[in-house]
Scaffold this active site. Structure first.
Site, short mmCIF file in Angstrom:
data_model
loop_
_atom_site.label_atom_id
_atom_site.label_comp_id
_atom_site.label_asym_id
_atom_site.label_seq_id
_atom_site.Cartn_x
_atom_site.Cartn_y
_atom_site.Cartn_z
N HIS A 55 0.85 -1.18 0.00
CA HIS A 55 0.00 0.00 0.00
C HIS A 55 0.89 1.24 0.00
O HIS A 55 0.70 2.16 -0.78
CB HIS A 55 -0.94 -0.01 1.21
CG HIS A 55 -1.82 1.20 1.31
ND1 HIS A 55 -2.74 1.38 2.30
CD2 HIS A 55 -1.90 2.30 0.54
CE1 HIS A 55 -3.36 2.54 2.12
NE2 HIS A 55 -2.87 3.12 1.07
N GLU A 102 1.19 8.39 -3.84
CA GLU A 102 2.10 7.93 -2.78
C GLU A 102 3.40 8.74 -2.80
O GLU A 102 3.95 9.08 -1.75
CB GLU A 102 2.39 6.43 -2.93
CG GLU A 102 1.18 5.54 -2.60
CD GLU A 102 0.73 5.64 -1.14
OE1 GLU A 102 1.59 5.63 -0.24
OE2 GLU A 102 -0.49 5.74 -0.90
N HIS A 106 3.93 11.00 0.39
CA HIS A 106 4.89 10.38 1.32
C HIS A 106 6.33 10.39 0.80
O HIS A 106 7.27 10.59 1.56
CB HIS A 106 4.47 8.94 1.62
CG HIS A 106 3.06 8.81 2.11
ND1 HIS A 106 2.68 9.21 3.38
CD2 HIS A 106 1.94 8.35 1.52
CE1 HIS A 106 1.37 8.98 3.54
NE2 HIS A 106 0.90 8.47 2.42
#
Ligand SMILES: *[C@@H]1O[C@H](CO)[C@@H](O)[C@H](O)[C@H]1NC(C)=O
Ligand SMILES: *[C@@H]1O[C@H](CO)[C@@H](O)[C@H](O)[C@H]1NC(C)=O
Ligand SMILES: *[C@@H]1O[C@H](CO)[C@@H](O)[C@H](O)[C@H]1NC(C)=O
Length: 251
Positions: A55, A102, A106
């Site tokens: 994930h 993502e 992040h």
């Protein structure tokens, strides 16, 4: 007057802790695996992935650290076949949207560390750790496989702790209509700045000392996932159309 002083102190403490939170560098990376079948139970997709997929790879501090550092799939062209296999977008399999999200949320924060300061370094490190950990293999070794029978949360935890020597964070989905079981959905394994395994969870005492450590966990939780409850049986759902043909299962 006394009350006012207390409020002022509280306000100051809060303001400075938020300030600290934004300024602090991350200390830990959370490699989050999800179980595709459970993900698709929440997000209404269909999947035939019969293994844990990635994930995310999340620093414990920071979000959207550099809005001008755009995702560019051609920088990870050589990784794309692996990405599609082990870090698939379960909602839009043909799209690169998930990886863009993502990276921007992040990856740009992880990139504060020179070991991860490019898109290629970030995604390839996540894939490398994913393979090294081999969560599927670890669970299988303890006879924990997707099944119609239920497991104890302690058995899942024990399997991971005995292989890695660190505590994971295991998240489940609880459905109101089937409250007697919880379905395992995500497993987080954490590493430090040197990519050495480290405990994901802090003790409750430590959490109370620093609210800053809790925030990222709250922000990262996929809606629908909560930390699994120790006393509710855990369902690890088999995949409907896995290669090798497991028996179809209806939610
Ligand atoms: C899922 O199905 C697709 C299309 O049928 C196939 O290409 C893919 O390899 C399958 N994936 C897995 C993990 O079995
Ligand atoms: C943000 O990303 C851009 C594009 O990669 C880069 O030039 C810039 O130095 C980065 N800024 C910071 C503060 O890291
Ligand atoms: C993406 O990266 C490639 C390879 O470095 C480069 O040629 C291309 O211009 C970049 N695309 C964008 C939109 O920045």
């Amino acid at each position: 007057m006394k009350t006012l002083t207390i409020f002022m102190c509280l306000g100051f403490a809060l303001a400075s802790s938020v300030h600290m939170y934004n300024r602090r560098d991350w200390t830990k990376l959370i490699l989050t695996h999800h179980w595709p079948k459970t993900f698709c139970m929440i997000d209404q997709c269909t999947t035939n992935f019969s293994y844990w997929t990635l994930h995310g790879f999340w620093p414990n501090v920071g979000n959207m650290c550099n809005s001008s550092w755009h995702f560019n799939a051609s920088l990870i062209e050589d990784l794309l076949p692996e990405m599609k296999t082990y870090w698939p977008d379960l909602l839009k399999p043909a799209s690169t949207q998930f990886w863009k999200h993502e990276w921007e949320k992040h990856g740009t924060c992880a990139a504060k560390d020179e070991d991860l300061d490019s898109q290629h370094k970030y995604f390839s490190k996540a894939l490398e750790l994913y393979h090294k950990l081999d969560l599927d293999g670890v669970l299988k070794k303890s006879q924990i496989v997707p099944s119609e029978k239920y497991y104890k949360l302690a058995d899942l935890e024990e399997s991971i702790v005995s292989s890695f020597g660190v505590t994971p964070k295991i998240q489940c989905v609880l459905e109101a209509k089937r409250a007697e079981v919880q379905t395992v959905g995500q497993i987080e394994i954490c590493v430090d700045k040197q990519f050495q395994l480290t405990d994901c969870e802090k003790t409750t005492d430590e959490l109370q000392i620093t609210v800053n450590e809790i925030l990222p966990y709250l922000l990262h939780n996929h809606p629908g996932y909560t930390v699994c409850h120790p006393s509710i049986p855990v369902y690890y759902p088999p995949v409907t159309s896995a290669p090798g043909g497991q028996r179809p299962f209806q939610f």
